[in-house]
Design a protein around this motif. Structure first.
Motif, mmCIF file in Angstrom:
data_model
loop_
_atom_site.group_PDB
_atom_site.id
_atom_site.type_symbol
_atom_site.label_atom_id
_atom_site.label_comp_id
_atom_site.label_asym_id
_atom_site.label_seq_id
_atom_site.Cartn_x
_atom_site.Cartn_y
_atom_site.Cartn_z
ATOM 1 N N GLU A 9 -3.430 0.485 -1.589
ATOM 2 C CA GLU A 9 -3.052 -0.785 -2.222
ATOM 3 C C GLU A 9 -4.284 -1.681 -2.392
ATOM 4 O O GLU A 9 -4.467 -2.324 -3.421
ATOM 5 N N GLN A 10 -5.150 -1.706 -1.377
ATOM 6 C CA GLN A 10 -6.350 -2.529 -1.453
ATOM 7 C C GLN A 10 -7.314 -1.998 -2.515
ATOM 8 O O GLN A 10 -7.965 -2.775 -3.213
ATOM 9 N N VAL A 11 -7.388 -0.688 -2.661
ATOM 10 C CA VAL A 11 -8.216 -0.109 -3.723
ATOM 11 C C VAL A 11 -7.656 -0.521 -5.081
ATOM 12 O O VAL A 11 -8.415 -0.866 -5.995
ATOM 13 N N ASN A 12 -6.349 -0.510 -5.215
ATOM 14 C CA ASN A 12 -5.727 -0.936 -6.473
ATOM 15 C C ASN A 12 -6.033 -2.409 -6.764
ATOM 16 O O ASN A 12 -6.309 -2.776 -7.913
ATOM 17 N N ILE A 13 -6.007 -3.245 -5.734
ATOM 18 C CA ILE A 13 -6.345 -4.660 -5.906
ATOM 19 C C ILE A 13 -7.799 -4.798 -6.337
ATOM 20 O O ILE A 13 -8.136 -5.612 -7.195
ATOM 21 N N LEU A 14 -8.658 -3.978 -5.755
ATOM 22 C CA LEU A 14 -10.076 -3.998 -6.121
ATOM 23 C C LEU A 14 -10.255 -3.642 -7.595
ATOM 24 O O LEU A 14 -11.030 -4.281 -8.307
ATOM 25 N N ARG A 15 -9.523 -2.658 -8.068
ATOM 26 C CA ARG A 15 -9.579 -2.298 -9.495
ATOM 27 C C ARG A 15 -9.108 -3.467 -10.369
ATOM 28 O O ARG A 15 -9.687 -3.738 -11.418
ATOM 29 N N GLU A 16 -8.060 -4.147 -9.927
ATOM 30 C CA GLU A 16 -7.566 -5.317 -10.668
ATOM 31 C C GLU A 16 -8.630 -6.407 -10.717
ATOM 32 O O GLU A 16 -8.799 -7.055 -11.755
ATOM 33 N N GLN A 17 -9.324 -6.609 -9.609
ATOM 34 C CA GLN A 17 -10.394 -7.607 -9.570
ATOM 35 C C GLN A 17 -11.485 -7.264 -10.583
ATOM 36 O O GLN A 17 -12.035 -8.151 -11.229
ATOM 37 N N LEU A 18 -11.804 -5.987 -10.698
ATOM 38 C CA LEU A 18 -12.804 -5.564 -11.695
ATOM 39 C C LEU A 18 -12.359 -5.931 -13.102
ATOM 40 O O LEU A 18 -13.154 -6.396 -13.915
ATOM 41 N N HIS A 69 -18.587 -13.472 -6.150
ATOM 42 C CA HIS A 69 -17.233 -12.947 -6.361
ATOM 43 C C HIS A 69 -16.512 -12.834 -5.018
ATOM 44 O O HIS A 69 -16.287 -11.732 -4.505
ATOM 45 N N PRO A 70 -16.125 -13.978 -4.447
ATOM 46 C CA PRO A 70 -15.508 -13.962 -3.121
ATOM 47 C C PRO A 70 -14.184 -13.196 -3.069
ATOM 48 O O PRO A 70 -13.832 -12.655 -2.022
ATOM 49 N N GLY A 71 -13.473 -13.120 -4.168
ATOM 50 C CA GLY A 71 -12.220 -12.354 -4.190
ATOM 51 C C GLY A 71 -12.469 -10.880 -3.964
ATOM 52 O O GLY A 71 -11.759 -10.227 -3.190
ATOM 53 N N ILE A 72 -13.484 -10.344 -4.629
ATOM 54 C CA ILE A 72 -13.850 -8.940 -4.454
ATOM 55 C C ILE A 72 -14.341 -8.717 -3.032
ATOM 56 O O ILE A 72 -13.944 -7.748 -2.370
ATOM 57 N N ALA A 73 -15.175 -9.621 -2.533
ATOM 58 C CA ALA A 73 -15.689 -9.498 -1.160
ATOM 59 C C ALA A 73 -14.542 -9.524 -0.152
ATOM 60 O O ALA A 73 -14.554 -8.774 0.827
ATOM 61 N N GLY A 74 -13.549 -10.353 -0.402
ATOM 62 C CA GLY A 74 -12.392 -10.435 0.496
ATOM 63 C C GLY A 74 -11.617 -9.130 0.554
ATOM 64 O O GLY A 74 -11.199 -8.692 1.627
ATOM 65 N N VAL A 75 -11.416 -8.508 -0.591
ATOM 66 C CA VAL A 75 -10.711 -7.227 -0.624
ATOM 67 C C VAL A 75 -11.522 -6.172 0.128
ATOM 68 O O VAL A 75 -10.974 -5.389 0.907
ATOM 69 N N LEU A 76 -12.832 -6.168 -0.082
ATOM 70 C CA LEU A 76 -13.689 -5.220 0.625
ATOM 71 C C LEU A 76 -13.608 -5.437 2.137
ATOM 72 O O LEU A 76 -13.529 -4.475 2.906
ATOM 73 N N ARG A 77 -13.602 -6.704 2.570
ATOM 74 C CA ARG A 77 -13.469 -7.003 4.006
ATOM 75 C C ARG A 77 -12.135 -6.494 4.544
ATOM 76 O O ARG A 77 -12.064 -5.962 5.650
ATOM 77 N N ASN A 78 -11.065 -6.664 3.763
ATOM 78 C CA ASN A 78 -9.752 -6.168 4.189
ATOM 79 C C ASN A 78 -9.771 -4.654 4.388
ATOM 80 O O ASN A 78 -9.155 -4.136 5.323
ATOM 81 N N ILE A 79 -10.468 -3.968 3.509
ATOM 82 C CA ILE A 79 -10.570 -2.516 3.641
ATOM 83 C C ILE A 79 -11.305 -2.158 4.933
ATOM 84 O O ILE A 79 -10.879 -1.268 5.670
ATOM 85 N N VAL A 80 -12.396 -2.863 5.228
ATOM 86 C CA VAL A 80 -13.157 -2.611 6.459
ATOM 87 C C VAL A 80 -12.262 -2.838 7.683
ATOM 88 O O VAL A 80 -12.259 -2.026 8.613
ATOM 89 N N VAL A 81 -11.498 -3.926 7.681
ATOM 90 C CA VAL A 81 -10.612 -4.232 8.809
ATOM 91 C C VAL A 81 -9.550 -3.139 8.964
ATOM 92 O O VAL A 81 -9.275 -2.673 10.077
ATOM 93 N N THR A 82 -8.976 -2.709 7.849
ATOM 94 C CA THR A 82 -7.957 -1.667 7.914
ATOM 95 C C THR A 82 -8.543 -0.364 8.434
ATOM 96 O O THR A 82 -7.926 0.323 9.263
ATOM 97 N N LEU A 83 -9.740 -0.018 7.976
ATOM 98 C CA LEU A 83 -10.403 1.181 8.481
ATOM 99 C C LEU A 83 -10.635 1.077 9.987
ATOM 100 O O LEU A 83 -10.427 2.047 10.723
ATOM 101 N N GLY A 84 -11.069 -0.087 10.441
ATOM 102 C CA GLY A 84 -11.283 -0.292 11.866
ATOM 103 C C GLY A 84 -9.988 -0.128 12.650
ATOM 104 O O GLY A 84 -9.991 0.422 13.760
ATOM 105 N N GLY A 85 -8.895 -0.558 12.055
ATOM 106 C CA GLY A 85 -7.595 -0.447 12.704
ATOM 107 C C GLY A 85 -7.124 0.986 12.888
ATOM 108 O O GLY A 85 -6.338 1.269 13.796
ATOM 109 N N ILE A 86 -7.629 1.884 12.047
ATOM 110 C CA ILE A 86 -7.246 3.292 12.198
ATOM 111 C C ILE A 86 -8.354 4.124 12.825
ATOM 112 O O ILE A 86 -8.305 5.344 12.830
ATOM 113 N N GLY A 87 -9.369 3.415 13.325
ATOM 114 C CA GLY A 87 -10.406 4.104 14.080
ATOM 115 C C GLY A 87 -11.564 4.667 13.280
ATOM 116 O O GLY A 87 -12.252 5.575 13.726
ATOM 117 N N ILE A 88 -11.799 4.122 12.096
ATOM 118 C CA ILE A 88 -12.908 4.610 11.275
ATOM 119 C C ILE A 88 -14.001 3.584 11.265
ATOM 120 O O ILE A 88 -13.804 2.447 11.030
#
Length: 88
Positions: A9-18, A69-88
């Protein structure tokens, strides 16, 4: 929602931001598209086989987009947090 679905979903949001930012310089656009492609490949792997470089790549991208582009940066940060939550 399972972590993989959140990530997709976050990747899809990132595409929308583009799409919302046609003024984004081509170099930044290309780097983000390449990062999305790399990330989508990683989504297919099991968490234990994920290379730590994907998180590093995402953090570097946050730095490149944060000011202009703080919106894009925010989505990227969300992805990092989610990855951390699953141990990556």
């Amino acid at each position: 929602m399972p972590a993989r679905e959140q990530l997709q979903e976050q990747v899809n949001i990132l595409r929308e931001q583009l799409e919302k930012h046609p003024e984004l310089p081509q170099e930044k656009r290309d780097s983000l598209i390449a990062l999305i492609a790399k990330f989508e490949v990683q989504l297919q792997l099991e968490p234990a086989t994920q290379p730590p470089s994907i998180t590093e790549d995402l953090n570097q991208a946050v730095g490149r987009f944060e000011l202009d582009h703080p919106g894009i940066a925010g989505v990227l940060r969300n992805i990092v947090v989610t990855l951390g939550g699953i141990g990556i």
